[in-house]
Scaffold this motif. Structure first.
Motif, PDB file in Angstrom:
ATOM      1  N   ASN A   1      -7.025  -3.713  -3.534  1.00 27.62           N
ATOM      2  CA  ASN A   1      -6.883  -3.772  -5.051  1.00 27.62           C
ATOM      3  C   ASN A   1      -5.495  -3.666  -5.323  1.00 27.62           C
ATOM      4  O   ASN A   1      -4.716  -2.796  -5.699  1.00 27.62           O
TER       5      ASN A   1
ATOM      6  N   GLU B   1     -13.082  -4.925   7.769  1.00 30.19           N
ATOM      7  CA  GLU B   1     -12.161  -4.833   6.777  1.00 30.19           C
ATOM      8  C   GLU B   1     -11.606  -6.511   6.073  1.00 30.19           C
ATOM      9  O   GLU B   1     -11.294  -6.491   4.677  1.00 30.19           O
TER      10      GLU B   1
ATOM     11  N   GLN C   1     -16.255  -2.196   0.438  1.00 27.56           N
ATOM     12  CA  GLN C   1     -17.405  -2.335  -0.411  1.00 27.56           C
ATOM     13  C   GLN C   1     -18.442  -3.344   0.085  1.00 27.56           C
ATOM     14  O   GLN C   1     -18.033  -4.528   0.368  1.00 27.56           O
TER      15      GLN C   1
ATOM     16  N   ASP D   1     -14.101   4.952   1.506  1.00 30.18           N
ATOM     17  CA  ASP D   1     -13.589   4.930   0.314  1.00 30.18           C
ATOM     18  C   ASP D   1     -12.999   3.606  -0.067  1.00 30.18           C
ATOM     19  O   ASP D   1     -13.036   3.218  -1.228  1.00 30.18           O
ATOM     20  N   HIS D   2     -12.863   2.748   0.983  1.00 30.46           N
ATOM     21  CA  HIS D   2     -11.911   1.674   0.529  1.00 30.46           C
ATOM     22  C   HIS D   2     -12.803   0.374   1.121  1.00 30.46           C
ATOM     23  O   HIS D   2     -12.115  -0.839   1.075  1.00 30.46           O
TER      24      HIS D   2
ATOM     25  N   GLN E   1       0.779  -1.348  -0.030  1.00 29.42           N
ATOM     26  CA  GLN E   1       0.014  -0.069  -0.059  1.00 29.42           C
ATOM     27  C   GLN E   1       0.737   1.443   0.132  1.00 29.42           C
ATOM     28  O   GLN E   1       0.543   2.080  -0.764  1.00 29.42           O
TER      29      GLN E   1
ATOM     30  N   HIS F   1      -3.136   7.622  -2.496  1.00 22.76           N
ATOM     31  CA  HIS F   1      -2.880   8.930  -1.495  1.00 22.76           C
ATOM     32  C   HIS F   1      -2.148   9.992  -2.096  1.00 22.76           C
ATOM     33  O   HIS F   1      -2.271  11.222  -1.822  1.00 22.76           O
TER      34      HIS F   1
ATOM     35  N   ARG G   1     -13.060  -5.027   2.880  1.00 22.38           N
ATOM     36  CA  ARG G   1     -11.928  -3.972   2.371  1.00 22.38           C
ATOM     37  C   ARG G   1     -11.611  -4.572   0.730  1.00 22.38           C
ATOM     38  O   ARG G   1     -11.571  -5.535   0.419  1.00 22.38           O
ATOM     39  N   ARG G   2     -11.467  -3.367   0.274  1.00 18.39           N
ATOM     40  CA  ARG G   2     -10.862  -3.504  -1.154  1.00 18.39           C
ATOM     41  C   ARG G   2      -9.569  -3.808  -1.085  1.00 18.39           C
ATOM     42  O   ARG G   2      -8.735  -3.015  -0.784  1.00 18.39           O
TER      43      ARG G   2
ATOM     44  N   THR H   1      -1.394   1.906  -3.693  1.00 17.01           N
ATOM     45  CA  THR H   1      -2.750   1.405  -4.224  1.00 17.01           C
ATOM     46  C   THR H   1      -4.038   2.114  -3.828  1.00 17.01           C
ATOM     47  O   THR H   1      -4.905   1.989  -4.710  1.00 17.01           O
ATOM     48  N   ASP H   2      -3.822   2.899  -2.791  1.00 10.15           N
ATOM     49  CA  ASP H   2      -5.207   3.678  -2.341  1.00 10.15           C
ATOM     50  C   ASP H   2      -5.152   5.092  -3.044  1.00 10.15           C
ATOM     51  O   ASP H   2      -6.112   5.955  -2.537  1.00 10.15           O
TER      52      ASP H   2
ATOM     53  N   TYR I   1     -12.805   6.151   5.420  1.00 10.16           N
ATOM     54  CA  TYR I   1     -12.607   4.624   5.421  1.00 10.16           C
ATOM     55  C   TYR I   1     -13.846   3.857   4.521  1.00 10.16           C
ATOM     56  O   TYR I   1     -13.347   2.866   3.831  1.00 10.16           O
TER      57      TYR I   1
END
Length: 270
Positions: free
Chosen positions: A266, A259, A180, A177-178, A84, A92, A263-264, A89-90, A175
């Protein structure tokens, strides 16, 4: 007859479950911590720290099964935090705020890396000497490194930034945003995330304060989770504050388990 189409297996396929196990391991550690802290609030204790939680897990009746799983899960969590932070990956970004968050992710990887090594030392020691190997050498080496004045001041800044980021993430519900999940599930996750992230963030701010005081005074007091809980317990209405911290850690454990499920991960963006 149509031939079955087989897709080539990539490292993403095994890394995602490993990362989810990592969130579950974090949830398990904080769940045990929460019970320790709430119990301590009623008995004027301080509840111990994450090493005590790991020691409890590894020495429990099912420790022979849980410990290897905990080791693998903690390793997965550390690797995921590194991925991350390094590969963003998110999204930032490379602005100061984004870099601070990514530095916090690396800090989390380092923290749980220490916990991973400690867990391995307990498991290895119990395997060889039926309960020996307390991890004291590792703990002493880490304490000596952190005890240096300049290192304490640097770590104080890191913990202050990470603690503030936790509270900001809870207040702004970043949180979401990540994760689903359906909206009814998200409403329950909101309760766990806001309470858990706030409690953890405030605890990090206390650790930052203790590290700063340690770095300035070059004293001998420890700046750890256990020391932060002891500081909280010594405040006015300390037992109530300690109990609230325990409830917050319980909510954080629920958030961690959420999570692990929603949690995604990705990792394809790495």
């Amino acid at each position: 007859m149509t031939a079955a189409v087989t897709e080539e297996t990539t490292w993403h396929d095994w890394f995602k479950p490993l990362a989810r196990l990592g969130y579950g391991a974090r949830g398990l550690v904080y769940l045990v911590l929460a019970f320790f802290i709430v119990g301590a609030a009623f008995t004027t204790g301080t509840g111990g720290d994450s090493k005590d939680a790991v020691r409890f897990i590894t020495q429990s009746t099912v420790g022979a099964v849980l410990t290897p799983l905990l080791i693998v899960s903690l390793a997965g969590y550390c690797l995921w935090r590194v991925v991350q932070a390094v590969f963003d990956t998110d999204d930032h970004g490379a602005k100061p705020a984004g870099l601070a968050v990514r530095a916090g992710l690396l800090g989390a990887a380092a923290t749980y890396g220490f916990l991973l090594v400690y867990t391995v030392s307990l498991w290895w020691g119990s395997t060889i000497s039926s309960g020996g190997g307390s991890g004291n050498e590792i703990t002493s080496a880490a304490a000596a490194f952190i005890g240096a004045g300049p290192v304490s001041l640097i770590l104080s800044t890191v913990f202050a930034v990470v603690g503030g980021a936790h509270i900001w993430k809870a207040a702004r519900r970043k949180y979401r945003d990540h994760i689903q999940a359906s909206e009814p599930v998200m409403r329950w996750i909101d309760v766990a995330a806001i309470g858990g992230l706030t409690a953890r963030g405030l605890t990090f701010l206390v650790i930052a304060f203790l590290l700063f005081r340690h770095g300035i005074a070059s004293g001998t007091e420890k700046a750890s989770l256990e020391a932060a809980l002891k500081f909280i317990a010594g405040l006015p209405l300390g037992s109530w504050l300690l109990g609230a911290t325990g409830v917050g850690f319980f909510l954080f454990s629920i958030y961690s388990f959420a999570e692990a499920i929603w949690r995604r991960i990705n990792v394809e963006d790495a």
